[in-house]
Design a protein around this motif. Structure first.
Motif, PDB file in Angstrom:
ATOM      1  N   ILE A  50      -5.688  90.708  20.130  1.00 37.17           N
ATOM      2  CA  ILE A  50      -6.548  91.822  19.735  1.00 37.17           C
ATOM      3  C   ILE A  50      -7.198  91.534  18.380  1.00 37.17           C
ATOM      4  N   ALA A  51      -6.432  90.982  17.445  1.00 33.59           N
ATOM      5  CA  ALA A  51      -6.989  90.667  16.125  1.00 33.59           C
ATOM      6  C   ALA A  51      -8.044  89.567  16.212  1.00 33.59           C
ATOM      7  N   VAL A  52      -7.796  88.541  17.022  1.00 31.36           N
ATOM      8  CA  VAL A  52      -8.784  87.466  17.176  1.00 31.36           C
ATOM      9  C   VAL A  52     -10.051  87.999  17.844  1.00 31.36           C
ATOM     10  N   LEU A  53      -9.877  88.844  18.857  1.00 29.90           N
ATOM     11  CA  LEU A  53     -11.040  89.465  19.480  1.00 29.90           C
ATOM     12  C   LEU A  53     -11.775  90.349  18.477  1.00 29.90           C
ATOM     13  N   GLY A  54     -11.040  91.013  17.603  1.00 34.58           N
ATOM     14  CA  GLY A  54     -11.660  91.824  16.559  1.00 34.58           C
ATOM     15  C   GLY A  54     -12.487  90.984  15.598  1.00 34.58           C
ATOM     16  N   CYS A  61      24.583  98.444  28.786  1.00 34.39           N
ATOM     17  CA  CYS A  61      23.605  99.497  29.067  1.00 34.39           C
ATOM     18  C   CYS A  61      22.634  99.664  27.902  1.00 34.39           C
ATOM     19  N   ASP A  62      23.097  99.438  26.660  1.00 39.26           N
ATOM     20  CA  ASP A  62      22.191  99.480  25.514  1.00 39.26           C
ATOM     21  C   ASP A  62      21.175  98.345  25.590  1.00 39.26           C
ATOM     22  N   GLU A  63      21.616  97.182  26.044  1.00 35.06           N
ATOM     23  CA  GLU A  63      20.691  96.061  26.183  1.00 35.06           C
ATOM     24  C   GLU A  63      19.641  96.334  27.253  1.00 35.06           C
ATOM     25  N   ILE A  64      20.043  96.995  28.328  1.00 35.72           N
ATOM     26  CA  ILE A  64      19.088  97.344  29.387  1.00 35.72           C
ATOM     27  C   ILE A  64      18.096  98.381  28.881  1.00 35.72           C
ATOM     28  N   ARG A  65      18.564  99.361  28.111  1.00 34.48           N
ATOM     29  CA  ARG A  65      17.681 100.380  27.537  1.00 34.48           C
ATOM     30  C   ARG A  65      16.657  99.740  26.611  1.00 34.48           C
ATOM     31  N   VAL A  66      17.100  98.802  25.794  1.00 32.28           N
ATOM     32  CA  VAL A  66      16.193  98.100  24.888  1.00 32.28           C
ATOM     33  C   VAL A  66      15.189  97.270  25.680  1.00 32.28           C
ATOM     34  N   ALA A  67      15.644  96.615  26.738  1.00 38.09           N
ATOM     35  CA  ALA A  67      14.741  95.803  27.560  1.00 38.09           C
ATOM     36  C   ALA A  67      13.675  96.671  28.218  1.00 38.09           C
ATOM     37  N   ILE A  68      14.062  97.840  28.699  1.00 38.83           N
ATOM     38  CA  ILE A  68      13.084  98.750  29.308  1.00 38.83           C
ATOM     39  C   ILE A  68      12.080  99.220  28.260  1.00 38.83           C
ATOM     40  N   SER A  69      12.561  99.526  27.064  1.00 42.32           N
ATOM     41  CA  SER A  69      11.658  99.943  25.991  1.00 42.32           C
ATOM     42  C   SER A  69      10.689  98.832  25.623  1.00 42.32           C
ATOM     43  N   TYR A  70      11.192  97.604  25.510  1.00 45.38           N
ATOM     44  CA  TYR A  70      10.316  96.470  25.209  1.00 45.38           C
ATOM     45  C   TYR A  70       9.299  96.232  26.318  1.00 45.38           C
ATOM     46  N   PHE A  71       9.717  96.421  27.566  1.00 46.80           N
ATOM     47  CA  PHE A  71       8.781  96.265  28.683  1.00 46.80           C
ATOM     48  C   PHE A  71       7.630  97.251  28.556  1.00 46.80           C
ATOM     49  N   PHE A  72       7.951  98.517  28.246  1.00 46.41           N
ATOM     50  CA  PHE A  72       6.891  99.506  28.100  1.00 46.41           C
ATOM     51  C   PHE A  72       6.024  99.226  26.882  1.00 46.41           C
ATOM     52  N   MET A  73       6.605  98.674  25.813  1.00 46.76           N
ATOM     53  CA  MET A  73       5.801  98.290  24.651  1.00 46.76           C
ATOM     54  C   MET A  73       4.825  97.174  25.024  1.00 46.76           C
ATOM     55  N   ALA A  74       5.288  96.200  25.788  1.00 43.41           N
ATOM     56  CA  ALA A  74       4.403  95.115  26.225  1.00 43.41           C
ATOM     57  C   ALA A  74       3.309  95.654  27.131  1.00 43.41           C
ATOM     58  N   LEU A  75       3.671  96.547  28.033  1.00 39.56           N
ATOM     59  CA  LEU A  75       2.697  97.156  28.932  1.00 39.56           C
ATOM     60  C   LEU A  75       1.652  97.952  28.143  1.00 39.56           C
ATOM     61  N   GLY A  76       2.085  98.694  27.144  1.00 47.73           N
ATOM     62  CA  GLY A  76       1.156  99.462  26.311  1.00 47.73           C
ATOM     63  C   GLY A  76       0.227  98.574  25.504  1.00 47.73           C
ATOM     64  N   SER A  77       0.753  97.470  24.976  1.00 51.94           N
ATOM     65  CA  SER A  77      -0.113  96.581  24.195  1.00 51.94           C
ATOM     66  C   SER A  77      -1.149  95.892  25.084  1.00 51.94           C
ATOM     67  N   VAL A  78      -0.788  95.565  26.314  1.00 47.78           N
ATOM     68  CA  VAL A  78      -1.760  94.990  27.242  1.00 47.78           C
ATOM     69  C   VAL A  78      -2.836  96.027  27.590  1.00 47.78           C
ATOM     70  N   ALA A  79      -2.432  97.287  27.726  1.00 53.98           N
ATOM     71  CA  ALA A  79      -3.412  98.346  27.987  1.00 53.98           C
ATOM     72  C   ALA A  79      -4.359  98.509  26.797  1.00 53.98           C
ATOM     73  N   TRP A  80      -3.849  98.388  25.570  1.00 50.49           N
ATOM     74  CA  TRP A  80      -4.729  98.455  24.393  1.00 50.49           C
ATOM     75  C   TRP A  80      -5.705  97.297  24.375  1.00 50.49           C
ATOM     76  N   PHE A  81      -5.243  96.106  24.757  1.00 51.92           N
ATOM     77  CA  PHE A  81      -6.130  94.951  24.810  1.00 51.92           C
ATOM     78  C   PHE A  81      -7.235  95.170  25.845  1.00 51.92           C
ATOM     79  N   THR A  82      -6.871  95.726  26.979  1.00 54.42           N
ATOM     80  CA  THR A  82      -7.865  96.029  28.009  1.00 54.42           C
ATOM     81  C   THR A  82      -8.869  97.061  27.503  1.00 54.42           C
ATOM     82  N   SER A 121     -13.436 104.773  30.693  1.00 58.70           N
ATOM     83  CA  SER A 121     -12.184 104.174  31.157  1.00 58.70           C
ATOM     84  C   SER A 121     -11.408 103.552  30.006  1.00 58.70           C
ATOM     85  N   ALA A 122     -12.092 103.128  28.942  1.00 61.00           N
ATOM     86  CA  ALA A 122     -11.395 102.579  27.782  1.00 61.00           C
ATOM     87  C   ALA A 122     -10.528 103.638  27.118  1.00 61.00           C
ATOM     88  N   VAL A 123     -10.992 104.865  27.112  1.00 59.78           N
ATOM     89  CA  VAL A 123     -10.202 105.951  26.536  1.00 59.78           C
ATOM     90  C   VAL A 123      -8.925 106.170  27.351  1.00 59.78           C
TER      91      VAL A 123
END
Length: 188
Positions: free
Chosen positions: A28-32, A109-130, A148-150
């Motif tokens: 995102i920064a390089v594209l910026g 179970c804490d590791e799984i919770r963290v992994a799910i949170s990281y997955f959603f963070m990665a998904l959100g950052s890809v959506a921001w890039f899009t 659609s960008a909004v």
């Protein structure tokens, strides 16, 4: 061949998801930087009245739009990273996700919770890039609008702050729907 279960797979992927978030923020920064350079070049063309490298004249609105978009693309991920604890509802949960490795990972179970949170963070950052790409195309007049960008920005924000959204929904409906219930669902 032993096939790992879903929990072990998520725990092993929790080391990859933060790298995906960092890579997308860098993209995102390089594209910026690219968009900002194009915006400054367009502003120069408007000021000088030259259109050597374009088949249609550039307006001041397009030039300023590109410069503003570039500033947002370069600065927003850094501000988000540095000041996450001051505006998120989840407080330390989301802030500690930004500081990789600070989260308590004592139980599987804490590791799984963290992994799910990281997955959603990665998904959100890809959506921001899009969203950034769609806004760039809107400023370059390739697409008629940025509607659609909004949607990508809103969806990416909700996905990135999944812990905070879950806490907000839980406070609204007076039920605990956060990812902290992963341990309770697993019976631990």
């Amino acid at each position: 061949m032993i096939v790992p279960d879903l929990g072990a797979l998520l725990v092993s992927l929790s080391e990859i998801f933060p790298l995906v978030v960092q890579l997308v923020f860098i993209l995102i920064a390089v594209l910026g930087i690219w968009v900002g350079t194009g915006g400054l070049f367009a502003l120069y063309n408007v000021a000088a009245g030259e259109y050597k490298f374009s088949n249609r004249p550039v307006t001041i609105d397009v030039a300023i739009g590109k410069i503003v978009l570039a500033g947002a693309m370069i600065v927003a991920p850094i501000l988000l990273w540095r000041f996450a604890n001051s505006f998120v509802l989840g407080g330390n949960i989301t802030y500690n996700l930004f500081n990789y490795g600070v989260i308590d990972r004592t139980a599987p179970c804490d590791e799984i919770r963290v992994a799910i949170s990281y997955f959603f963070m990665a998904l959100g950052s890809v959506a921001w890039f899009t969203a950034a790409l769609r806004l760039y195309h809107a400023t370059a007049a390739h697409h008629p609008g940025a509607g659609s960008a909004v949607m990508y920005l809103v969806g990416g924000t909700l996905a990135f702050f999944v812990n905070d959204v879950a806490r907000l929904v839980g406070n609204t409906i007076h039920m605990d729907v956060s990812l902290d219930n992963v341990c309770a669902m697993m019976g631990r």
